[in-house]
Enzyme design. Sequence first.
Site, PDB file in Angstrom:
ATOM      1  CB  THR A  18     -42.756  64.567  62.661  1.00 18.72           C
ATOM      2  OG1 THR A  18     -43.373  65.792  62.258  1.00 18.72           O
ATOM      3  CG2 THR A  18     -41.280  64.822  62.921  1.00 18.72           C
ATOM      4  CG  ASP A  62     -49.059  67.765  57.438  1.00 19.43           C
ATOM      5  OD1 ASP A  62     -49.958  68.069  58.262  1.00 19.43           O
ATOM      6  OD2 ASP A  62     -47.904  68.215  57.498  1.00 19.43           O
ATOM      7  CB  SER A  63     -51.741  64.934  61.208  1.00 27.04           C
ATOM      8  OG  SER A  63     -51.287  66.113  61.819  1.00 27.04           O
ATOM      9  CB  SER A  64     -52.622  69.845  58.451  1.00 20.51           C
ATOM     10  OG  SER A  64     -51.786  70.244  59.518  1.00 20.51           O
ATOM     11  CB  THR A  94     -48.349  66.021  66.955  1.00 20.03           C
ATOM     12  OG1 THR A  94     -47.810  67.147  66.248  1.00 20.03           O
ATOM     13  CG2 THR A  94     -47.237  65.021  67.239  1.00 20.03           C
ATOM     14  CG  ASP A  95     -50.202  69.857  63.567  1.00 25.81           C
ATOM     15  OD1 ASP A  95     -49.604  70.028  64.646  1.00 25.81           O
ATOM     16  OD2 ASP A  95     -49.802  70.320  62.489  1.00 25.81           O
ATOM     17  CD  GLN A 283     -63.643  80.275  74.727  1.00 22.59           C
ATOM     18  OE1 GLN A 283     -62.753  80.979  75.202  1.00 22.59           O
ATOM     19  NE2 GLN A 283     -64.598  80.776  73.951  1.00 22.59           N
TER      20      GLN A 283
END
Length: 346
Positions: A18, A62-64, A94-95, A283
């Site tokens: 982004t 895209d970081s994905s 950021t992902d 977790q």
Amino acid sequence: MVDISGRPRLLIIYTGGTIGMIENPDTHTLQPFDFSHLIYNVPKVRKLNYEINNISFDPPIDSSDMNPGHWGQIVEAIEKNYRAYDGFVVLHGTDTMAYTASALSFMLENLSKPVIITGSQLPIGEVRTDGEENLITALQIAASVNSAGVPTVQEVAILFENYLWRGNRSTKMSADNFNAFKSNNYPPLAKIGLGINFDYDALYHNIEHRPLRTHYNMDSSVMCIDLFPGLTESTLRHQLSTPGIKGIVLKTYGAGNAPTAKWFIDAIREAIERGVVIVNVTQCVNGGVMKRYQAGDALAECGTVSGHDITAEAALTKLMYLFGLGLQPEEVRDHFGHSICGEITI
């Protein structure tokens, strides 16, 4: 090195995300801008009086879509330009930023210069963007030196809004807040307010001053398994029997607890006996794996490795790194319990 004018020399590596987007005035859609025109898009950068150059992924991703091959591209860019620049700023979506930061911390052995990763929640061309501030602050941190002229930061770190975090201790905590990242088990390396206030005790340093050594072989034969109430034996055994799997990050409850049912313990033990390295991580966003309850002791007794307070992102990339070195399962188990670059508290 510093150029003949005395200005710090910095390299921006734009991978995508982004922060590098700007609105097309004709179509009103977001598109990557050319970082060769950085001053035009972010005129405040000129006030820093730094020598800044850039490298961009072509095309930006895209970081994905980020994968170990892309991490290798970042490492290669840093390695090729390591002697020519004082610091590096990696612009990233950021992902998966915490995964990349963790991976780079292992892949850049003996790092003694700053590698600051940043991004934004809003495009840099937006009126309210956090991207402009994050970029400028990241550049300032990358240029920072102490009174002896030594880089203040000598590690991979994530800069976002008001904090600088150790990269391999960080996790994305929010999808919509400007302070999107946090290190829950390690203090911030710096707090950003009216000034940049470093915590010098928290910073990592290449004390032995060994030359940079890069690692490109990250073994992707790893996976995460999340425990949840209702997990069945057939599902667990199917996951543990994934073809070619070498390492598993087992995300357990609380302080490292898991079901005590015989079928569960047997399935874990049998996988370990086949040579699969299983790391027990919590977790929870705070704390780590501790010997406190019988539900956790059963896992330790059947051969799982305690992840202590490591993040899931760092645990996964650390397994990739260790297997990528060509280590055998028993060697990976042994090495995992030691801190390599500040990713774990022993």
